[in-house]
Design an enzyme around this catalytic site. Structure first.
Site, PDB file in Angstrom:
ATOM      1  N   ASN A 100     -13.746   3.003 -28.915  1.00 32.49           N
ATOM      2  CA  ASN A 100     -13.445   1.708 -29.557  1.00 32.49           C
ATOM      3  C   ASN A 100     -14.215   0.563 -28.896  1.00 32.49           C
ATOM      4  OD1 ASN A 100     -12.098   1.431 -27.157  1.00 32.49           O
ATOM      5  ND2 ASN A 100     -10.176   0.704 -28.043  1.00 32.49           N
ATOM      6  N   GLY A 126     -16.876   0.170 -23.123  1.00 29.45           N
ATOM      7  CA  GLY A 126     -18.159   0.862 -23.283  1.00 29.45           C
ATOM      8  C   GLY A 126     -19.129   0.046 -24.125  1.00 29.45           C
ATOM      9  N   ASP A 171     -10.086   3.682 -32.190  1.00 29.52           N
ATOM     10  CA  ASP A 171      -9.159   3.532 -31.062  1.00 29.52           C
ATOM     11  C   ASP A 171      -8.240   4.751 -31.052  1.00 29.52           C
ATOM     12  OD1 ASP A 171      -7.021   2.917 -29.437  1.00 29.52           O
ATOM     13  OD2 ASP A 171      -6.757   0.877 -30.199  1.00 29.52           O
ATOM     14  N   GLY A 231      -2.462  16.730 -29.979  1.00 28.31           N
ATOM     15  CA  GLY A 231      -2.069  17.158 -31.333  1.00 28.31           C
ATOM     16  C   GLY A 231      -3.277  17.659 -32.114  1.00 28.31           C
ATOM     17  N   TYR A 284      -2.593   2.418 -14.355  1.00 27.75           N
ATOM     18  CA  TYR A 284      -3.642   3.445 -14.467  1.00 27.75           C
ATOM     19  C   TYR A 284      -3.134   4.766 -13.884  1.00 27.75           C
ATOM     20  CZ  TYR A 284      -8.324   5.547 -13.784  1.00 27.75           C
ATOM     21  OH  TYR A 284      -9.435   6.367 -13.791  1.00 27.75           O
ATOM     22  N   LYS A 329      -2.302   8.244 -15.980  1.00 26.62           N
ATOM     23  CA  LYS A 329      -3.029   9.504 -15.729  1.00 26.62           C
ATOM     24  C   LYS A 329      -2.067  10.606 -15.309  1.00 26.62           C
ATOM     25  CE  LYS A 329      -7.308   8.153 -16.507  1.00 26.62           C
ATOM     26  NZ  LYS A 329      -8.201   8.781 -17.474  1.00 26.62           N
TER      27      LYS A 329
HETATM   28  P1  NAD Z   1     -15.932   3.468 -18.835  1.00 31.00           P
HETATM   29  O1  NAD Z   1     -15.088   2.242 -18.910  1.00 31.00           O
HETATM   30  O2  NAD Z   1     -17.398   3.308 -18.674  1.00 31.00           O
HETATM   31  O3  NAD Z   1     -15.690   4.388 -20.101  1.00 31.00           O
HETATM   32  C1  NAD Z   1     -14.462   4.493 -20.753  1.00 31.00           C
HETATM   33  C2  NAD Z   1     -14.718   4.481 -22.256  1.00 31.00           C
HETATM   34  O4  NAD Z   1     -13.468   4.636 -22.961  1.00 31.00           O
HETATM   35  C3  NAD Z   1     -15.322   3.144 -22.736  1.00 31.00           C
HETATM   36  O5  NAD Z   1     -16.474   3.405 -23.513  1.00 31.00           O
HETATM   37  C4  NAD Z   1     -14.194   2.519 -23.561  1.00 31.00           C
HETATM   38  O6  NAD Z   1     -14.682   1.681 -24.586  1.00 31.00           O
HETATM   39  C5  NAD Z   1     -13.468   3.739 -24.071  1.00 31.00           C
HETATM   40  N1  NAD Z   1     -12.077   3.493 -24.458  1.00 31.00           N
HETATM   41  C6  NAD Z   1     -11.126   2.853 -23.744  1.00 31.00           C
HETATM   42  N2  NAD Z   1      -9.969   2.802 -24.446  1.00 31.00           N
HETATM   43  C7  NAD Z   1     -10.211   3.456 -25.624  1.00 31.00           C
HETATM   44  C8  NAD Z   1      -9.412   3.738 -26.774  1.00 31.00           C
HETATM   45  N3  NAD Z   1      -8.133   3.348 -26.857  1.00 31.00           N
HETATM   46  N4  NAD Z   1      -9.975   4.415 -27.812  1.00 31.00           N
HETATM   47  C9  NAD Z   1     -11.278   4.813 -27.733  1.00 31.00           C
HETATM   48  N5  NAD Z   1     -12.085   4.556 -26.691  1.00 31.00           N
HETATM   49  C10 NAD Z   1     -11.544   3.879 -25.648  1.00 31.00           C
HETATM   50  O7  NAD Z   1     -15.321   4.361 -17.650  1.00 31.00           O
HETATM   51  P2  NAD Z   1     -15.866   5.694 -16.978  1.00 31.00           P
HETATM   52  O8  NAD Z   1     -16.122   5.411 -15.573  1.00 31.00           O
HETATM   53  O9  NAD Z   1     -16.945   6.285 -17.829  1.00 31.00           O
HETATM   54  O10 NAD Z   1     -14.565   6.607 -17.061  1.00 31.00           O
HETATM   55  C11 NAD Z   1     -14.423   7.601 -18.061  1.00 31.00           C
HETATM   56  C12 NAD Z   1     -13.174   8.409 -17.783  1.00 31.00           C
HETATM   57  O11 NAD Z   1     -13.267   9.048 -16.505  1.00 31.00           O
HETATM   58  C13 NAD Z   1     -11.892   7.600 -17.771  1.00 31.00           C
HETATM   59  O12 NAD Z   1     -10.854   8.333 -18.387  1.00 31.00           O
HETATM   60  C14 NAD Z   1     -11.595   7.416 -16.296  1.00 31.00           C
HETATM   61  O13 NAD Z   1     -10.215   7.266 -16.048  1.00 31.00           O
HETATM   62  C15 NAD Z   1     -12.129   8.734 -15.725  1.00 31.00           C
HETATM   63  N6  NAD Z   1     -12.493   8.573 -14.315  1.00 31.00           N
HETATM   64  C16 NAD Z   1     -13.638   7.916 -13.945  1.00 31.00           C
HETATM   65  C17 NAD Z   1     -13.945   7.770 -12.601  1.00 31.00           C
HETATM   66  C18 NAD Z   1     -15.209   7.090 -12.138  1.00 31.00           C
HETATM   67  O14 NAD Z   1     -15.451   7.015 -10.929  1.00 31.00           O
HETATM   68  N7  NAD Z   1     -16.062   6.616 -13.008  1.00 31.00           N
HETATM   69  C19 NAD Z   1     -13.075   8.286 -11.623  1.00 31.00           C
HETATM   70  C20 NAD Z   1     -11.910   8.908 -12.040  1.00 31.00           C
HETATM   71  C21 NAD Z   1     -11.643   9.070 -13.385  1.00 31.00           C
END
Ligand code: NAD
Ligand code: UDP
Length: 337
Positions: free
Chosen positions: A56, A60, A80, A126, A169, A173
């Site tokens: 969404n 990003g 979303d 689901g 957060y 998780k």
């Molecule tokens: P990021 O913010 O770059 O990417 C997250 C993406 O999810 C974004 O593009 C955002 O627009 C999208 N998003 C958020 N809510 C949404 C929704 N309701 N519907 C659709 N899209 C949605 O973050 P990232 O670093 O790429 O993290 C990606 C995943 O990895 C996350 O779940 C995060 O919790 C997990 N994670 C990342 C790290 C890290 O160090 N980068 C560490 C632990 C966990």
């Protein structure tokens, strides 16, 4: 070898080569326009998958995946996932990576963070059940909170403040893991759970507030590097290509419990700031101490014994190399900003 037009209406794409017909595997990646999600899209396309990206664009950017729109095996849905998720056609795997991930992002968007971890995960579980797909969910080292066990093994249950600012957060998780295990136990769903430790690399948002992009941008601009507290808190930084390799192996392994993926090379935040200062070499940049945020974990280092044994995986890219690659990206991004 020409692929037939790929479509959610007509079902899976088919590659025809002389005498063989091969139905391509189809994977849905949520959070596809984010940092890690976009690298996963690249990897699954390289491996010959049909990739459906969903995002969404909350944190990003389409810039992260614009190079993929010319690819016939790539589709993108601006959606979303806290709303009902519908997708026509068969699906083999789901990788649920949608969620704000930087502390600054989830402090600004606490409700969206809780919703995407809970409602979003429920919708994707689901969908996985309906499609008989394997689902891998992106959990985090934050499930260990401010850990009292060091380094962190998967058996450790964590030390999380549920009502602190980071609770939105961490608890989202933890709920996500609980819900995913429940679908596995109750419905027999095929699941994978990756606990990701701090990861960095190209396509991180320059202003997402995480330490590494913040320090790189500040050093390039000749500003103060905002070290929180006295900088003695530790983290262990994994380059994104190593993470993606670990996730790819975990998805294809036969194991349904959480697996840590990260780089155990632990350093203090101050040491990270100094390494970045040295690498950038901008004489105007300096260390600028700021107050430590509430509930900031004091230490973090993954114990990756399980990943080593189960996936024959360990990180290959040392920080010295990963920082150089990431700096090249930020130099360019800042030039365009
Ligand atoms: P990021 O913010 O770059 O990417 C997250 C993406 O999810 C974004 O593009 C955002 O627009 C999208 N998003 C958020 N809510 C949404 C929704 N309701 N519907 C659709 N899209 C949605 O973050 P990232 O670093 O790429 O993290 C990606 C995943 O990895 C996350 O779940 C995060 O919790 C997990 N994670 C990342 C790290 C890290 O160090 N980068 C560490 C632990 C966990
Ligand atoms: N941090 C910092 N300066 C910044 C951003 C973060 O000193 O500008 C610290 C933060 O307090 C934490 C560590 O760096 O101790 C890693 O923070 P980040 O936001 O990257 O991720 P976290 O591991 O806390 O989720």
């Amino acid at each position: 070898m020409m692929p037939f037009p790929n479509s959610t209406i007509f079902g899976p794409a088919i590659h025809q080569s002389n005498s063989t017909l091969k139905v391509l595997k189809r994977v849905l990646i949520t959070g596809a326009a984010g940092f890690i999600g976009s690298h996963l899209c690249d990897r699954f396309l390289q491996e010959g998958y049909q990739v459906v990206g969903m995002d969404n664009l909350l944190t990003g950017s389409l810039r992260n995946i614009e190079h993929l729109f010319k690819e016939e095996r790539f589709e993108f849905y601006h959606h979303d996932v806290t709303k009902y998720v519908h997708l026509s056609g068969p699906l083999d795997h789901i990788l649920h990576f949608a969620s704000p991930a930087s502390p600054i992002d989830y402090l600004k968007m606490p409700i969206q963070t809780l919703k995407v971890g809970s409602l979003g995960t429920h919708h994707l579980l689901g969908l996985a059940k309906d499609k008989k797909a394997r689902i891998l969910i992106a959990s985090t080292s934050e499930v260990y909170g401010d850990p009292l066990v060091h380094p962190q093994r998967e058996e450790y249950w964590g030390n999380v403040n549920p009502i602190g600012p980071r609770g939105v957060y961490d608890e989202a998780k933890r709920f996500m893991e609980a819900m995913t295990m429940a679908y596995h136990r109750f419905h027999g769903l095929d699941i994978r759970i990756v606990r990701i430790f701090n990861t960095y690399g190209p396509r991180m948002r320059i202003n997402d507030g995480r330490a590494l992009p913040a320090f790189m941008a500040q050093a390039l601009r000749g500003e103060g590097l905002t070290v929180y507290g006295d900088g003695t808190q530790t983290r262990s930084f994994c380059y994104v290509d190593d993470l993606v390799e670990g996730i790819y192996r975990l998805l294809h392994a036969d194991y349904t419990y959480p697996v840590n993926i990260g780089n155990p090379d632990e350093i203090t935040v101050l040491q990270l700031a100094r390494e970045i200062l040295d690498l950038v070499g901008n004489p105007a940049a300096y260390i600028d101490y700021r107050p430590l945020p509430e509930d900031d974990p004091k230490v973090r280092q993954p114990d990756i014994s399980l990943a080593k044994q189960l996936l024959k995986w360990q990180p290959e890219i040392p920080r010295s190399e990963g920082l150089v690659k990431t700096l090249a990206y930020f130099r360019e991004a800042l030039g365009k900003a």
